[in-house]
Structures are given as C-alpha cells and as structure tokens.
Write an enzyme that holds these catalytic residues in place. Structure first.
Site, short mmCIF file in Angstrom:
data_model
loop_
_atom_site.label_atom_id
_atom_site.label_comp_id
_atom_site.label_asym_id
_atom_site.label_seq_id
_atom_site.Cartn_x
_atom_site.Cartn_y
_atom_site.Cartn_z
CG HIS A 293 -3.68 -3.71 2.99
ND1 HIS A 293 -2.63 -3.27 3.82
CD2 HIS A 293 -4.08 -2.71 2.33
CE1 HIS A 293 -2.82 -2.16 4.04
NE2 HIS A 293 -3.39 -1.46 3.14
CD GLU B 152 -1.66 -6.57 5.15
OE1 GLU B 152 -1.88 -5.36 5.62
OE2 GLU B 152 -1.09 -6.72 4.05
CB CYS C 170 -0.99 -0.04 1.21
SG CYS C 170 -2.39 1.07 1.01
#
Length: 547
Positions: A519, A521, A384
């Site tokens: 993102h 994750e 990001c």
C-alpha cells in the site's frame, strides 16, 4: 530544547459532537512545534472497546491505517504521519479494549499480588503508563482523546489525563478543548452555549481547558471570542478559531496567523521561535490553485464513505501538489460497471486506479476496468487487491485460463491464481501460520516489508534505481507463483519480490501498467509524496497531453 528537560504533554479533547477534526488540529499543532525544532510525537487514545480497528468495517469507522511495525490503527495516525513526515508505531495508538486486555493479563499472572482490580487506580494507571511510554525521548507529546466529552467510554481516559497533569504540574501539561460554534442560519447567529456546556462537563471531572479551538463556518467576532474567554475561564489569546478551509493542510498556517504557539510556549516554557513554513506554504498554494489538472478513475466499492480510502485520496493531494496539478478523482462504483458497461464508465479518464479491498462484491466490474486499461493503453495502478485482480484478468483473458480466480472469492476454484499461504515471515522476521479458519484480527501480513526490484523495470525506475525498497502491507492473500512462467511468456513482468512472494507486476507492451501488493499510500506525505503515486499521476498527465 535541552535533552535533560522532561516531556511536556498537550492533551486534546473534543466537545459537542464528533468529527470536528481533533486529529487534524492535533497534527497541525504538532507540525508547527516540529518546525521550531522540537522533537514531537502524537498519541491517539480511543475509548471504543475493540482491541484495534482491524476487524471494523470501513463503513463503520473509516480507514484502518497501518504503521511501519504492523499495527492496525485509527485513521488519525495517518493524518499524524502525513503532517509530521515521521513514522509512528503501535505505541502511538491504543484503545479501551487493549488497556483492559493488558490489565486482565497482568491480573491473571498475579502481577497485582491479589489486589481487587478497579478502574481507579489500575485501568487509569495503565492509560497513564501508555501515555508516558509514547512520550519517551520527546520534547512534546500531543495526546488526542477520541470521542466526545460526556461519552461514558471516555471517562477513564479523561481521568487519566487529569491525574497525569496533577502529577507533572501545570508547566508540563496543557489542555486544549476543540468544540463547535454552530451558526443558526434562521437566526443569523453564532451560538456559544454548546461550547459553554461542554466546558462545564470537562470541569465536572476536574479538567479546566487552557485553550479552546472553535470549529466554525465563519470567522468569530471579537465580542464572541471575549464572551467565550469570560464564560469558559480561558485567556483571550487562547481562543483559536478553526474556520472551514480549502484543504486540511492550510490549518497549520491558519493557526500560525492566530499566534497559537505563544500561549502554549508561555505555559510550557517552550522556545518562542517562528516556525519555518515556507515549503509547506508553497505546497498548500499548489493544492488550492494548481496550474494543471488530470482525471483519474477511482474504481472501488466503499464509495458511500470515502473516509475508507483516506490515505489514498490524501496521497493524490500530495502528488498533485508536487506536480502542481489538480487530481480530479472520478469515483466509480465497480458494481455500476457490471450494470452499465465499462466504456460509459471510463471514457475520458487519464488514468485508472483499482485500490485495495476485501470480499467478492464488485470484483467483475474491477476486472472490466483493468481489461480496459490494458487494451487501451491507459495508465493503470492496482494496489493490493488491484494487483491481484490484474493477475487474474491477465490469466483469464490473455492466457485463456477462464476459471482463474482467488480462493478469497471461491475456496474450491481449480486455478487459484491468488491463494492463501499457510506460512510467512512477518515484518519482524518471525514465522506466522494462518489458515482460512484463523481469526481475522491481526492475522494478515501487516507492516513494512522489503521488496527487491527487477533491473530495467518500471518499478526500479520509479524508485530511482534502488535495488531494494520498503513499503507497508495489509492483506491475507498472495499471488500464486505457479502461473508466473506461463504469464511471463506473454508479456507479464514480475518486477518486485519479497522472500519468494510476488510484490509487483507490470506489462511489457504497455505505456504504464503497474500492480503492487503493498500500500504505497501509507507512506505518502505532503512534503514527501510516495514515489509510486507520484509516478502514476505523472504518467496520467503525459497520457492526457498525448491525446
């Protein structure tokens, strides 16, 4: 379970104090139930008055977790997804603010036909409705009530689960109370009184726990468990200890050793089947005792509360377990790089990560870290903001555009490499308009978006040659395509795009350098690590072994 049977509910409340791990306990129980073949989901009901955590500081409340459908939710939903390996939605999290907003909207529309709007039945009824909605088409719904028993904000939520249990009956609702058994070191004793008082508080509002999960530093003696069962009115086999563990992923296995499913199955008439946890057990062993290790620099700015990076730190645990490697995260405050120098901060690391974030503080230190990775061939992953800063750094130091910047940091900058686009299509395909004056809450590019990968790129290779991938976003600013051609002439590669927006970038003459606007994750799980994170870890291991 036969599809004709109705949803069973397991309510999880917390006592004595917060941060005892209700979310982890709920997720662990859900994992066990899923592994006996049940369709399970989890709901987090948060008593705070914010509509969602989207505008709350990470230092205040930890990470904001984003679901596939773009909901900004409590970080516990991240735990739920990571344990269950399933995508949840905005239906799996709601707050007091959202409940009251919904009730007030209905009142304004005249839905209540002139009635006086009250906490009971209208607010409580809305909470019950949302719980039932989250449990549709599921065998079991686990409902975690945020906060601690005794909090004034939580009273309507506790009344709602009391009322719902009365409605559906004991065979369809089960109460678990998670509490603390403190160890008083001076006296050398474990104390049960805080738990007894917490149970008394629950009983005062009409809720009797069926099971106690006791957070403790050490195993509980049999005599103490019997005392808890007697004083709290709970069966002896329903006193479950939750001892501090080496990793949170050990908890389902610890619960299973204590036969946690038997009393729940007896009450709710669930199948008594042993869950198949063999793969889970293997991964947990690798988390606890891996055969290799690697050091990755984590260059961030919310380091006083590492919960603000919860999904990211967990994703490295997942990748490490699957690579049988311990990931040593070297936490580096980006402002300290500005003060002490990049060489001192990053010497000896095997990979460099710059995560997402907001605001101008610490930006120059992060770009120093990016430059160090670019010039020294160290594997780099920018997520990001980390991708946006990689582009700014490239424009400044390779293209010679010294004033390259982001309008997030300088609204008047002449070379806005990163800027705020006025219109974009959201994850559901609807056009959204935003400006610098737009409210902060819910105005970002949120949720899962498709990304087209470039043939022959590192990104395409990471995703097993998939032409189109799907990952989650949470950001306002985008990379400006105006500088793309000039950058590409100098070795910059746009390897991912979504509706004309730059989603990923790489460097041609670098061993492993990747920036992603999304993102990764948010979609990483213990049994299914995100491909980008895992590839970065493997690249860092390779870099270490080649030195």
């Amino acid at each position: 379970m036969a599809p004709s049977q109705e949803t069973k509910y397991i309510f999880v409340t917390g006592g004595v104090l917060s941060s005892l791990g209700k979310g982890i306990a709920a997720a662990s129980l859900a994992t066990l139930l899923k592994h006996i073949g049940l369709k399970v989901s989890i709901l987090k009901a948060d008593p705070y008055i914010n509509v969602d955590p989207g505008t709350m500081s990470p230092l205040e409340h930890g990470e904001v977790f984003v679901t596939d459908d773009g909901a900004e939710t409590d970080l516990d939903l991240g735990h739920y997804e990571r344990f269950l390996d399933e995508n949840l939605s905005q239906a799996n999290n709601f707050t007091t603010g959202r409940v009251y907003s919904s009730v007030i909207e209905k009142e304004r529309r005249g839905d209540y036909l002139g009635k006086t709007i009250q906490v009971i039945p209208h607010i409580v009824g809305e909470i019950v409705h949302r719980i039932k909605n989250a449990g549709k088409n599921r065998d079991v719904l686990i409902v975690e009530i945020g906060g601690t028993v005794g909090d004034i904000e939580g009273l309507p939520f506790l009344e709602a689960i009391r009322a719902l249990r009365n409605e559906v009956g004991r065979k369809r609702a089960y109460n678990i109370h998670l509490t603390l058994i403190p160890y008083i070191r001076v006296a050398g004793e474990l104390k049960t009184k805080p738990t007894q008082h917490s149970v008394q508080e629950l009983r005062r509002i009409g809720i009797a726990p069926d099971m106690l999960i006791c957070r403790t530093e050490m195993s509980l003696p049999k005599e103490l468990k019997n005392k808890l069962a007697f004083s709290c009115g709970v069966d002896k086999n329903s006193i479950i200890e939750s001892v501090d563990a080496s990793t949170i992923y050990q908890l389902p296995l610890n619960f299973l050793k204590q036969d946690i499913l038997t009393p729940i199955a007896d009450t709710l008439d669930l199948p008594k089947t042993e869950p198949d946890m063999e793969i889970w057990n293997t991964l947990v062993k690798r988390v606890i005792a891996p055969t290799d290790e690697v050091t990755i620099a984590f260059v961030g700015k919310y380091l006083n509360l590492k919960e603000s990076y919860k999904s990211l730190t967990e994703s490295f645990i997942h990748a490490g377990a699957n690579a049988d490697t311990k990931i040593n995260l070297k936490w580096i405050d980006s402002e300290s790089i500005e003060e002490e120098g990049v060489e001192k901060a990053l010497s000896g690391v095997d990979g460099i990560l710059v995560p997402g974030g907001f605001g101008a503080r610490g930006i120059e230190g992060k770009m120093c870290a990016i430059k160090y990775a670019r010039e020294n061939g160290v594997p780099y992953l920018g997520i990001c903001l980390g991708m946006q800063l990689a582009l700014i750094e490239f424009c400044r130091n390779v293209l010679g555009i010294e004033d390259a910047n982001s309008t997030e940091f300088d609204q008047e900058c002449k070379n806005a490499v990163i800027y705020l686009i006025d219109e974009f299509n959201d994850s559901s395909g609807l056009k959204q308009v935003r400006t610098v004056q737009s409210p902060l809450g819910g105005t970002m590019r949120l949720g899962s978006y498709r990304c087209n990968t470039k043939a022959g790129s590192l990104l395409r290779e990471i995703y097993n040659d998939e032409e189109q991938i799907k990952e989650r976003h949470r950001h306002r600013y985008e990379a400006n395509p105006k500088y793309r051609k000039q950058a590409e002439e100098k070795g910059f590669v746009v390897s991912g795009e979504s509706d004309g927006l730059i989603e990923a970038m790489e460097l041609k003459n670098h061993p492993w350098f990747l920036g992603v606007q999304f993102h990764p994750e948010f979609t990483s799980r213990l049994t299914n690590p995100n491909k980008v994170i895992l590839a970065f870890v493997k690249a860092s291991i390779k870099h270490k072994n080649e030195l």
